[in-house]
Design a protein around this motif. Structure first.
Motif, PDB file in Angstrom:
ATOM      1  N   TRP A   1      -0.196  -1.603  -7.181  1.00  0.00           N
ATOM      2  CA  TRP A   1      -0.617  -2.814  -7.872  1.00  0.00           C
ATOM      3  C   TRP A   1       0.360  -3.115  -9.003  1.00  0.00           C
ATOM      4  CZ3 TRP A   1      -2.005  -3.453 -12.996  1.00  0.00           C
ATOM      5  CH2 TRP A   1      -2.496  -4.718 -13.321  1.00  0.00           C
ATOM      6  N   ALA A   2       0.690  -2.097  -9.771  1.00  0.00           N
ATOM      7  CA  ALA A   2       1.590  -2.284 -10.913  1.00  0.00           C
ATOM      8  C   ALA A   2       2.960  -2.783 -10.450  1.00  0.00           C
ATOM      9  CB  ALA A   2       1.735  -0.970 -11.674  1.00  0.00           C
ATOM     10  N   MET A   3       3.469  -2.197  -9.361  1.00  0.00           N
ATOM     11  CA  MET A   3       4.786  -2.593  -8.874  1.00  0.00           C
ATOM     12  C   MET A   3       4.781  -4.008  -8.337  1.00  0.00           C
ATOM     13  SD  MET A   3       6.959  -0.432  -9.558  1.00  0.00           S
ATOM     14  CE  MET A   3       5.999   0.101 -10.936  1.00  0.00           C
ATOM     15  N   ASN A   4       3.725  -4.331  -7.638  1.00  0.00           N
ATOM     16  CA  ASN A   4       3.599  -5.673  -7.080  1.00  0.00           C
ATOM     17  C   ASN A   4       3.566  -6.714  -8.195  1.00  0.00           C
ATOM     18  OD1 ASN A   4       3.601  -6.909  -4.659  1.00  0.00           O
ATOM     19  ND2 ASN A   4       1.438  -6.640  -4.224  1.00  0.00           N
ATOM     20  N   TYR A   5       2.774  -6.420  -9.187  1.00  0.00           N
ATOM     21  CA  TYR A   5       2.626  -7.311 -10.330  1.00  0.00           C
ATOM     22  C   TYR A   5       3.974  -7.482 -11.032  1.00  0.00           C
ATOM     23  CZ  TYR A   5       0.576  -9.308 -14.522  1.00  0.00           C
ATOM     24  OH  TYR A   5       0.250 -10.144 -15.549  1.00  0.00           O
ATOM     25  N   PHE A   6       4.622  -6.348 -11.257  1.00  0.00           N
ATOM     26  CA  PHE A   6       5.917  -6.310 -11.936  1.00  0.00           C
ATOM     27  C   PHE A   6       6.943  -7.129 -11.155  1.00  0.00           C
ATOM     28  CE2 PHE A   6       9.766  -3.499 -12.963  1.00  0.00           C
ATOM     29  CZ  PHE A   6       9.999  -4.131 -14.163  1.00  0.00           C
ATOM     30  N   ARG A   7       6.969  -6.925  -9.867  1.00  0.00           N
ATOM     31  CA  ARG A   7       7.944  -7.588  -9.013  1.00  0.00           C
ATOM     32  C   ARG A   7       7.772  -9.103  -9.040  1.00  0.00           C
ATOM     33  NH1 ARG A   7       7.586  -7.844  -2.686  1.00  0.00           N
ATOM     34  NH2 ARG A   7       9.559  -8.817  -2.215  1.00  0.00           N
ATOM     35  N   PHE A   8       6.534  -9.540  -8.883  1.00  0.00           N
ATOM     36  CA  PHE A   8       6.311 -10.980  -8.850  1.00  0.00           C
ATOM     37  C   PHE A   8       6.451 -11.630 -10.224  1.00  0.00           C
ATOM     38  CE2 PHE A   8       4.543  -9.796  -4.760  1.00  0.00           C
ATOM     39  CZ  PHE A   8       5.174 -10.719  -3.969  1.00  0.00           C
TER      40      PHE A   8
ATOM     41  N   MET B   1       0.851  -1.179   0.000  1.00  0.00           N
ATOM     42  CA  MET B   1       0.000   0.000   0.000  1.00  0.00           C
ATOM     43  C   MET B   1       0.884   1.224   0.000  1.00  0.00           C
ATOM     44  SD  MET B   1      -2.933  -0.876   2.700  1.00  0.00           S
ATOM     45  CE  MET B   1      -1.763  -1.413   3.900  1.00  0.00           C
ATOM     46  N   SER B   2       0.513   2.165  -0.748  1.00  0.00           N
ATOM     47  CA  SER B   2       1.357   3.345  -0.819  1.00  0.00           C
ATOM     48  C   SER B   2       0.671   4.432  -1.606  1.00  0.00           C
ATOM     49  CB  SER B   2       2.668   2.984  -1.488  1.00  0.00           C
ATOM     50  OG  SER B   2       3.316   4.131  -1.901  1.00  0.00           O
ATOM     51  N   SER B   3       1.317   5.553  -1.666  1.00  0.00           N
ATOM     52  CA  SER B   3       0.890   6.587  -2.597  1.00  0.00           C
ATOM     53  C   SER B   3       1.927   6.663  -3.686  1.00  0.00           C
ATOM     54  CB  SER B   3       0.772   7.924  -1.892  1.00  0.00           C
ATOM     55  OG  SER B   3       2.035   8.471  -1.737  1.00  0.00           O
ATOM     56  N   SER B   4       1.517   7.141  -4.818  1.00  0.00           N
ATOM     57  CA  SER B   4       2.413   7.075  -5.963  1.00  0.00           C
ATOM     58  C   SER B   4       3.671   7.901  -5.775  1.00  0.00           C
ATOM     59  CB  SER B   4       1.696   7.541  -7.213  1.00  0.00           C
ATOM     60  OG  SER B   4       1.185   8.831  -7.000  1.00  0.00           O
ATOM     61  N   LYS B   5       3.475   9.129  -5.296  1.00  0.00           N
ATOM     62  CA  LYS B   5       4.636   9.994  -5.168  1.00  0.00           C
ATOM     63  C   LYS B   5       5.492   9.586  -3.991  1.00  0.00           C
ATOM     64  CE  LYS B   5       6.791  13.583  -6.665  1.00  0.00           C
ATOM     65  NZ  LYS B   5       7.283  13.591  -8.019  1.00  0.00           N
ATOM     66  N   SER B   6       4.855   8.921  -3.081  1.00  0.00           N
ATOM     67  CA  SER B   6       5.509   8.750  -1.806  1.00  0.00           C
ATOM     68  C   SER B   6       6.169   7.404  -1.627  1.00  0.00           C
ATOM     69  CB  SER B   6       4.485   8.927  -0.706  1.00  0.00           C
ATOM     70  OG  SER B   6       3.461   8.004  -0.913  1.00  0.00           O
ATOM     71  N   GLY B   7       6.239   6.625  -2.620  1.00  0.00           N
ATOM     72  CA  GLY B   7       6.912   5.350  -2.453  1.00  0.00           C
ATOM     73  C   GLY B   7       5.941   4.267  -2.066  1.00  0.00           C
TER      74      GLY B   7
END
Lengths: 132, 271
Positions: free
Chosen positions: B61-68, A110-116
């Motif tokens: 979601w995009a990062m999680n997907y990308f990572r896995f 969970m995060s915000s886009s700008k915030s990591g």
């Protein structure tokens, strides 16, 4: 005409700025949090060694996070930080059984886009992953 | 409940950032005449809350997907070799590779028209301060965050072990957008500075200073610029919508349609 601030004001401003940045970074690495180790450990298969070892990642839960489940005040020009950060969280221990298909706990984030971004384990919603 | 928590976090973050950067902008202003409530501050505030409340989940979601997805395709032997290296070496590798990738990725954003369509949202800010740092199209954010994290994902490096560095660079990336001019000497080469990034936001699309935080890559690849004064004007030369929804949609519409819509809108406002 705008007044130029005095040297004292400048020094105080820079000091406060530096202090706040230090506080922020300290907060982010968990210095202000009362960490407690969760009883549930995340078991992942270690790819470090060839001698059947298993990596155990013990999650640490930040209790008094002002971040409230989100990693804030950062930028997209920064890398992601998993929420459970601590250098010694990944310990390598000998594996008892590497042949059976144990689930690899997949962290939700969970995060915000700008915030990591943060990674937070959600044991109930994990997707099983096979070790290579 | 989640929305309430996110809103609370966004407000706390806003207050904290205000507290951190406002005194600096007041005491060491880069643009003396720029006020706190400057033109488009409300638009940037929309971006701020948009990122915290709306787009964070998408990027996540995009990062999680990308990572896995990467986890599945990277050979374990490769990661074994990497993880057999000392921790400090892995950390240096990840940071340098990440800086290298984001440098070239960022240059491409300025060079390739398709990428520029999204990236120019960020550059459309005509007044720079810490709040303007948040003006970013979510798809542009996915691209940036994806590139930055790619080395760590590939190498399987535990980023939590350099959390302090990442947190510092994260907030510093906001700082370099702030309306501050405070020379920090040679430290600038290591951690970057607002005066460098301000030049990156110059009206000229290819002005330089593409590096992430530290300008080392710019020095290496000859794009380092650092005049001793501020740029006269920030922003882009192209016509671009001035409101949030327009800026969100503009990059995704075919060029012909977006230009047509924009012209019609301009015509209406002229009337």
């Amino acid at each position: 005409m705008s007044k130029t601030p005095s040297t004292t004001i400048k020094v105080i401003t820079v000091s406060v700025f530096t202090l706040l940045i230090i506080c922020f970074v300290s907060y982010r690495v968990g210095a202000f949090d009362n960490f407690s180790f969760s009883s549930k450990s995340i078991t992942t298969y270690n790819s470090n060694t060839s001698d059947n070892q298993m990596a155990v990642d013990t999650p640490i839960v930040a209790k008094d996070s002002i971040i409230i489940d989100q990693e804030m005040m950062s930028s997209s020009k920064s890398m992601m930080i998993p929420k459970n950060f601590k250098r010694d969280t990944i310990k390598t221990i000998p594996a008892k059984d590497t042949t059976s298909k144990k689930p690899l706990k997949k962290s939700s984030t969970m995060s915000s886009s700008k915030s990591g971004i943060i990674f937070e384990p959600q044991p109930d919603k994990d997707t099983a992953k096979k070790p290579k | 409940m989640e929305f309430y928590k996110s809103t609370e976090a966004a407000i706390i973050s806003l207050c904290f950032l205000f507290l951190v950067f406002l005194p600096m902008e007041k005491v060491f202003p880069a643009k003396l005449k720029q006020k706190i409530i400057r033109p488009s501050w409300l638009l940037d505030l929309c971006y701020f809350f948009g990122q915290y409340l709306l787009w964070g989940t998408l990027v996540l979601w995009a990062m999680n997907y990308f990572r896995f997805w990467l986890d599945d395709i990277i050979p374990t032997t490769f990661r074994t070799r990497v993880s057999n290296q000392p921790w400090w070496l892995q950390a240096i590798e990840v940071v340098l590779l990440s800086d290298f990738l984001i440098y070239w990725g960022h240059r491409l954003q300025h060079k390739v028209d398709f990428l520029w369509r999204f990236h120019k949202v960020h550059h459309s800010a005509e007044h720079l301060d810490w709040l303007a740092a948040h003006r970013e199209h979510p798809l542009d954010t996915i691209y940036t965050v994806g590139l930055i994290n790619l080395p760590a994902f590939l190498l399987g490096f535990p980023l939590e072990t350099i959390a302090g560095l990442i947190a510092f660079r994260g907030i510093w990336a906001i700082y370099i957008h702030s309306n501050v001019r405070l020379p920090i000497g040679k430290l600038r080469i290591l951690i970057g500075a607002p005066e460098l990034h301000h030049w990156h936001h110059d009206l000229e699309r290819d002005r330089g200073n593409y590096a992430n935080i530290s300008p080392i890559m710019d020095v290496l690849f000859g794009t380092y610029v650092c005049p001793d004064h501020e740029p006269e004007q920030f922003g882009i030369k192209e016509a671009f919508p001035k409101h949030y929804v327009g800026q969100m949609l503009h990059p995704m519409l075919p060029k012909v349609i977006s230009n047509k819509l924009y012209r019609r809108k301009m015509k209406k406002s002229d009337e």
